[in-house]
Enzyme design. Sequence first.
Site, PDB file in Angstrom:
ATOM      1  CG  ASP A   1      -2.075   0.929   1.124  1.00  0.00           C
ATOM      2  OD1 ASP A   1      -2.291   1.490   0.041  1.00  0.00           O
ATOM      3  OD2 ASP A   1      -2.777   1.120   2.143  1.00  0.00           O
TER       4      ASP A   1
ATOM      5  CG  HIS B   1      -0.005   1.917  -9.193  1.00  0.00           C
ATOM      6  ND1 HIS B   1      -0.240   1.561  -7.872  1.00  0.00           N
ATOM      7  CD2 HIS B   1      -1.090   2.636  -9.568  1.00  0.00           C
ATOM      8  CE1 HIS B   1      -1.407   2.048  -7.485  1.00  0.00           C
ATOM      9  NE2 HIS B   1      -1.939   2.713  -8.491  1.00  0.00           N
TER      10      HIS B   1
ATOM     11  CG  LEU C   1       9.038 -17.262  -3.668  1.00  0.00           C
ATOM     12  CD1 LEU C   1       8.810 -17.229  -2.154  1.00  0.00           C
ATOM     13  CD2 LEU C   1       9.496 -15.879  -4.144  1.00  0.00           C
TER      14      LEU C   1
HETATM   15  C1  FPP Z   1      -2.247   0.125  -3.204  1.00  0.00           C
HETATM   16  O1  FPP Z   1      -1.682   1.408  -3.161  1.00  0.00           O
HETATM   17  C2  FPP Z   1      -1.626  -0.602  -4.300  1.00  0.00           C
HETATM   18  C3  FPP Z   1      -2.295  -1.207  -5.326  1.00  0.00           C
HETATM   19  C4  FPP Z   1      -3.749  -1.208  -5.449  1.00  0.00           C
HETATM   20  C5  FPP Z   1      -1.566  -1.850  -6.405  1.00  0.00           C
HETATM   21  C6  FPP Z   1      -0.377  -2.601  -5.963  1.00  0.00           C
HETATM   22  C7  FPP Z   1       0.418  -2.961  -7.135  1.00  0.00           C
HETATM   23  C8  FPP Z   1       1.762  -2.934  -7.159  1.00  0.00           C
HETATM   24  C9  FPP Z   1       2.604  -2.582  -6.008  1.00  0.00           C
HETATM   25  C10 FPP Z   1       2.494  -3.349  -8.354  1.00  0.00           C
HETATM   26  C11 FPP Z   1       2.196  -4.782  -8.626  1.00  0.00           C
HETATM   27  C12 FPP Z   1       3.156  -5.375  -9.473  1.00  0.00           C
HETATM   28  C13 FPP Z   1       2.942  -6.486 -10.154  1.00  0.00           C
HETATM   29  C14 FPP Z   1       4.073  -7.123 -10.790  1.00  0.00           C
HETATM   30  C15 FPP Z   1       1.618  -7.105 -10.295  1.00  0.00           C
HETATM   31  P1  FPP Z   1      -2.632   2.653  -3.388  1.00  0.00           P
HETATM   32  O2  FPP Z   1      -2.644   2.947  -4.838  1.00  0.00           O
HETATM   33  O3  FPP Z   1      -3.966   2.374  -2.803  1.00  0.00           O
HETATM   34  O4  FPP Z   1      -1.881   3.766  -2.602  1.00  0.00           O
HETATM   35  P2  FPP Z   1      -2.563   4.954  -1.820  1.00  0.00           P
HETATM   36  O5  FPP Z   1      -3.323   4.330  -0.669  1.00  0.00           O
HETATM   37  O6  FPP Z   1      -1.393   5.750  -1.368  1.00  0.00           O
HETATM   38  O7  FPP Z   1      -3.456   5.682  -2.776  1.00  0.00           O
END
Ligand code: FPP
Length: 255
Positions: free
Chosen positions: A35, A52, A146
């Site tokens: 997050d 992201h 893994l």
């Molecule tokens: C939450 O942060 C994150 C997500 C919804 C997406 C997570 C995805 C990645 C870290 C990349 C994934 C990589 C692969 C290879 C699949 P948020 O956007 O809700 O953050 P915020 O709460 O600060 O708005």
Amino acid sequence: MPIKFPFTKNKKQPVPQTVGLDYNQLPEHVAIIMDGNGRWAKNRGMPRIAGHKEGMNVVKKIVSHASGIGVKVLTLYAFSTENWKRPKNEVEFLMKLPVDFLNTYLPELIEKNVQVRTIGDFDVLPPHTQKAVDEAIERTKHNDGLILNFALNYGSRFEMVNAVKQIAAKVEDGELSSCDITEDLFSSQLYTSDLIEPDLLIRTSGEQRLSNFLLWQLAYAEFWFTEVYWPDFDESHFEKALYDYQNRKRRYGGV
Ligand code: FPP
């Protein structure tokens, strides 16, 4: 608080050595809610998708590290059933990320003996996402290092309701009677049926909630929260979580 030695070199990558961390007693299954990507980007005056993208690079780092130190299963919450509510461009970007990740990183995953899997409602993902992930699953299915388990379009309530429906159908067919319904039977109907339950849940960015992630499977997991946004998370934070985990007393309701 473990004291960090300077990074030491191994052949492929620097490995942080966390003093006091016992690499023979690691949690077998670590689940992560990654997050804070959006806030990380906003703080830098960048669009959310930049967070992201950076988050994807952190996935690479943590996967390499988890695989290198011998964690057995890493489940990453990449997209929830609720994330469809986000702006269209962000959803499209999030759907493309697994494709980019696998396009650039699959050879290394194969070399590291990583097995790629997913949990979630896979069939409604865009075809390009399905194709890239299917190919990775196919090409890594015999690997026994893994298990890298991406939660993609995953929602725990949806998963559990489906499990109930599957069990109900078996009862209607006379294949089962209601007294056959046990915790093990219920677990066997979940996406995670052949995985050990998570020992440790990590959530970054200061939020302390489960957000519909593995509600059943996390019943006895240890939770570890950090204020660090996912794009700033690194191997040393991961090891700190493992270290703290090792210093918890898991009693499973006993004494
Ligand atoms: C939450 O942060 C994150 C997500 C919804 C997406 C997570 C995805 C990645 C870290 C990349 C994934 C990589 C692969 C290879 C699949 P948020 O956007 O809700 O953050 P915020 O709460 O600060 O708005």
